[in-house]
Write an enzyme that holds these catalytic residues in place. Structure first.
Site, PDB file in Angstrom:
ATOM      1  N   LYS A 233      71.067  -5.706  30.760  1.00  0.00           N
ATOM      2  CA  LYS A 233      69.622  -5.715  30.276  1.00  0.00           C
ATOM      3  C   LYS A 233      69.728  -5.669  28.605  1.00  0.00           C
ATOM      4  O   LYS A 233      69.880  -4.651  28.231  1.00  0.00           O
ATOM      5  CB  LYS A 233      68.753  -4.763  30.660  1.00  0.00           C
ATOM      6  CG  LYS A 233      68.377  -4.791  32.427  1.00  0.00           C
ATOM      7  CD  LYS A 233      67.247  -3.975  32.976  1.00  0.00           C
ATOM      8  CE  LYS A 233      67.166  -4.227  34.363  1.00  0.00           C
ATOM      9  NZ  LYS A 233      66.112  -3.352  34.823  1.00  0.00           N
ATOM     10  N   SER A 337      74.202  -1.611  34.391  1.00  0.00           N
ATOM     11  CA  SER A 337      74.278  -0.530  35.585  1.00  0.00           C
ATOM     12  C   SER A 337      75.128  -1.116  36.467  1.00  0.00           C
ATOM     13  O   SER A 337      75.099  -2.327  36.807  1.00  0.00           O
ATOM     14  CB  SER A 337      72.765  -0.595  35.865  1.00  0.00           C
ATOM     15  OG  SER A 337      71.792  -0.320  34.982  1.00  0.00           O
ATOM     16  N   ALA A 338      75.810  -0.131  37.079  1.00  0.00           N
ATOM     17  CA  ALA A 338      76.892  -0.545  37.992  1.00  0.00           C
ATOM     18  C   ALA A 338      76.167  -1.152  39.226  1.00  0.00           C
ATOM     19  O   ALA A 338      75.254  -0.622  39.752  1.00  0.00           O
ATOM     20  CB  ALA A 338      77.763   0.760  38.512  1.00  0.00           C
ATOM     21  N   PHE A 339      76.778  -2.268  39.911  1.00  0.00           N
ATOM     22  CA  PHE A 339      76.378  -2.691  41.029  1.00  0.00           C
ATOM     23  C   PHE A 339      76.310  -1.872  42.295  1.00  0.00           C
ATOM     24  O   PHE A 339      77.561  -1.194  42.239  1.00  0.00           O
ATOM     25  CB  PHE A 339      76.881  -4.120  41.399  1.00  0.00           C
ATOM     26  CG  PHE A 339      76.144  -5.324  41.085  1.00  0.00           C
ATOM     27  CD1 PHE A 339      75.663  -6.144  41.903  1.00  0.00           C
ATOM     28  CD2 PHE A 339      75.600  -5.588  39.832  1.00  0.00           C
ATOM     29  CE1 PHE A 339      74.957  -7.254  41.640  1.00  0.00           C
ATOM     30  CE2 PHE A 339      74.770  -6.526  39.293  1.00  0.00           C
ATOM     31  CZ  PHE A 339      74.446  -7.474  40.240  1.00  0.00           C
ATOM     32  N   LEU A 340      75.662  -1.667  43.184  1.00  0.00           N
ATOM     33  CA  LEU A 340      75.917  -1.165  44.316  1.00  0.00           C
ATOM     34  C   LEU A 340      76.449  -2.155  45.225  1.00  0.00           C
ATOM     35  O   LEU A 340      76.752  -3.248  44.873  1.00  0.00           O
ATOM     36  CB  LEU A 340      74.448  -0.678  45.182  1.00  0.00           C
ATOM     37  CG  LEU A 340      73.781   0.230  44.130  1.00  0.00           C
ATOM     38  CD1 LEU A 340      72.295   0.412  44.844  1.00  0.00           C
ATOM     39  CD2 LEU A 340      74.410   1.574  44.074  1.00  0.00           C
ATOM     40  N   ASP A 414      55.865   1.698  37.156  1.00  0.00           N
ATOM     41  CA  ASP A 414      56.259   0.364  37.658  1.00  0.00           C
ATOM     42  C   ASP A 414      56.999   0.418  39.119  1.00  0.00           C
ATOM     43  O   ASP A 414      57.859  -0.399  39.536  1.00  0.00           O
ATOM     44  CB  ASP A 414      56.978  -0.369  36.658  1.00  0.00           C
ATOM     45  CG  ASP A 414      57.237  -1.870  37.306  1.00  0.00           C
ATOM     46  OD1 ASP A 414      56.076  -2.447  37.653  1.00  0.00           O
ATOM     47  OD2 ASP A 414      58.009  -2.519  37.021  1.00  0.00           O
ATOM     48  N   GLU A 419      64.239   1.431  47.643  1.00  0.00           N
ATOM     49  CA  GLU A 419      64.950   1.251  48.400  1.00  0.00           C
ATOM     50  C   GLU A 419      65.792   2.310  48.961  1.00  0.00           C
ATOM     51  O   GLU A 419      65.992   3.424  48.145  1.00  0.00           O
ATOM     52  CB  GLU A 419      66.114  -0.010  47.814  1.00  0.00           C
ATOM     53  CG  GLU A 419      65.468  -1.150  47.398  1.00  0.00           C
ATOM     54  CD  GLU A 419      66.232  -2.213  46.876  1.00  0.00           C
ATOM     55  OE1 GLU A 419      67.331  -2.227  47.056  1.00  0.00           O
ATOM     56  OE2 GLU A 419      65.879  -3.299  46.123  1.00  0.00           O
ATOM     57  N   ASP A 434      65.987   0.063  38.749  1.00  0.00           N
ATOM     58  CA  ASP A 434      64.967  -0.505  37.859  1.00  0.00           C
ATOM     59  C   ASP A 434      63.926   0.702  37.133  1.00  0.00           C
ATOM     60  O   ASP A 434      62.949   1.017  37.337  1.00  0.00           O
ATOM     61  CB  ASP A 434      63.911  -1.399  38.624  1.00  0.00           C
ATOM     62  CG  ASP A 434      65.079  -2.629  38.950  1.00  0.00           C
ATOM     63  OD1 ASP A 434      65.865  -2.847  38.315  1.00  0.00           O
ATOM     64  OD2 ASP A 434      64.527  -3.212  40.145  1.00  0.00           O
TER      65      ASP A 434
END
Length: 545
Positions: A233, A337-340, A414, A419, A434
């Site tokens: 981002k 940000s590291a992916f899951l 927001d 999740e 987020d």
């Protein structure tokens, strides 16, 4: 005959020129990259300094950096009184952060991934990527000396995925997170692309009808040389800028520094529900444009009148070049940000937040909420929520309140969905994804974010003990956050007013809990479930109520 010889000579000269151009523009850069990689092996910390410079302010503070890297292994001899020593180290050696996590992890059912299955899946992904990359090069008639990607079992992103358990995204004692942050900071990128949600909407939106005219929703997926992935981002707002008071929360900017700060705060609160996030200076030309295979992404790069390299997203939300982000001239700040783990390996459930807000300019009730009365006007709204599955029979409601406390501290309005991993069932932890719309206004405390706490008057004992600890002078939240953020390359991540706002909001949370205790009694407010039975009480933790 002389004419034929002249034609052959011209043809040979033309072919020689084309071959020379191919060697110079395609083959020679590949050879130079290979030579550079041999001169600076992956483990060399001085490699690629041009694209990843370390800030002088952080380098001048070795103790805070060491504390942030080894946040769970600080030595017992740390001084914590009279302003001496590291408050961050003192915090992470406190008994609250040393309590064995309950319930204990007993077997494979407590880990998110089955290691052998996950490794087979990742090997297939690497092989598929190598095939597609080779085909892409062949289609463009590009000479490539790239070494095929290989899956390294010791890669930090692999170990991060394998370490996710029902206790959180990572354990307190794991050294993997520090290594993952370092790798995301320094590894070169091998591909760049739009995120899946942007691809799904690409070309399917009418830019004249979009409610988000500010062009705030630009993010990319970057893949690194170790085959790990991160969500990028870019910077869209300066540190000292506040969100204008007239902005609706759903058209607010997405701030890269908010993502970084949210990870550090989540770790300090001992939630461990935010994916590891780090700041980085990205060369948008070399690390995005030159490695992307997406023709649409390639087409939106341009050079601004100030000679800066810029790019934008065609849709959704950004249809004009004035909504672009620009390097200086090539380097651009951003969060990674590291992916899951993939949803194929670890399915996740996306659930509307019971305290969801209206997402229309008219402020009407959102059709996704079935409650007859909105929480904004109904003080008994929580009673309705507690009658609905799964909030009536699990820790889900307490986890929602944890999330509301976290969002109130960062000022994030927001949180429309949350999740969770389906494997861990109804009592699984919520993933705090987020967070880029946090830290927008340090001068305002949005009390409505705390509605789950103020309306339900319930809080986990473990959460309350951590909040009380962070309100003490020896462990003041703003001080430990300031120290923790020094670890990041983009330090200072937050301005001083944002740090001080954390202390102010923490007091508001504790005052809300105190009011609930006075109204309903401590036993009805402070929840001690089986997973918290080992937490020390206030006297053991040396807390003030």
């Amino acid at each position: 005959m002389p004419g034929l010889r002249r034609d052959r000579l011209l043809t040979l000269l033309l072919l020689g020129a084309l071959l020379s151009a191919d060697l110079y523009f395609h083959l020679w850069p590949q050879v130079r990259r290979q030579l550079r990689s041999r001169e600076h092996p992956r483990g060399c910390p001085c490699a690629r300094r041009a694209s990843s410079p370390a800030p002088d302010s952080a380098a001048a503070s070795p103790a805070p950096r060491a504390a942030a890297r080894n946040f769970s292994r600080a030595g017992p001899g740390t001084e914590r009184h009279g302003g001496r020593g590291s408050k961050l180290q003192a915090l992470f050696v406190h008994p609250l952060y040393r309590v064995p996590e309950e319930p204990p992890l007993l077997g494979p059912e407590d880990s998110l991934l089955a290691s052998q299955e996950a490794l087979r899946y990742y090997r297939r992904k690497v092989a598929r990527w190598n095939r597609r990359h080779k085909m892409y090069k062949e289609q463009l008639n590009l000479t490539s000396l790239d070494i095929p990607q290989q899956l390294r079992l010791e890669a930090s992103w692999v170990q991060f995925h394998l370490g996710i358990s029902r206790h959180g995204l990572y354990s307190r004692s794991s050294p993997v997170v520090s290594q993952l942050l370092q790798d995301m900071r320094r590894f070169p990128t091998i591909s760049a692309d739009y995120s899946q949600d942007e691809k799904a909407l690409l070309g399917a939106c009418d830019c004249t009808q979009i409610v988000k005219p500010s062009g705030v929703h630009l993010k990319l997926v970057l893949r690194f040389s170790d085959f790990g992935k991160a969500m990028f981002k870019p910077m869209r707002q300066q540190r000292d800028e506040e969100t204008p008071a007239d902005f609706f929360y759903f058209i607010d900017f997405q701030r890269h520094n908010a993502e970084i700060a949210a990870f550090h705060l989540d770790r300090i609160l001992d939630f461990r529900r935010v994916p590891p996030t780090v700041g980085r200076l990205v060369n948008v030309t070399k690390e995005i444009l030159e490695v992307t295979k997406n023709e649409i992404l390639q087409s939106v790069f341009f050079v601004s009148p100030a000679s800066n390299v810029c790019f934008f997203a065609k849709c959704p939300y950004m249809c004009k070049t004035e909504y672009a982000v620009c390097g200086n001239p090539h380097l651009l700040e951003g969060s990674l940000s590291a992916f899951l783990p993939s949803l194929n390996l670890a399915p996740r459930l996306s659930v509307p937040n019971p305290w969801i807000r209206s997402y229309s300019l008219a402020g009407k009730e959102d059709p996704r909420i079935s409650s007859p009365l909105r929480w904004e006007v109904n003080p008994l709204y929580c009673d309705t929520v507690k009658q609905i599955y799964p909030y009536n029979s699990s820790n889900r409601l307490l986890n929602i309140i944890d999330m509301a406390i976290f969002d109130f501290l960062i000022g994030n309005m927001d949180r429309h969905h949350y999740e969770m991993f389906t494997k861990f069932g109804d009592d699984g932890f919520l993933i705090h994804l987020d967070n880029a719309r946090g830290f927008g206004r340090h001068s305002q405390d949005e009390l409505s974010i705390l509605s789950p706490l103020s309306q339900c008057c319930r809080i986990k004992k473990k959460t309350l003990l951590h909040l009380q600890l962070l309100a003490q002078a020896d462990y003041r939240l703003s001080d430990v956050m300031r120290e923790s953020l020094l670890e990041d390359q983009l330090s200072p991540v937050l301005t001083e007013p944002h740090l001080l706002a954390l202390d102010r909001r923490l007091q508001i949370i504790l005052q809300t809990v105190e009011g609930c205790v006075e109204a309903h009694g401590e036993q009805n407010v402070i929840a001690t479930d089986p997973s918290e039975q080992s937490a020390p009480d206030s006297s053991q933790a040396n807390l003030t109520s």
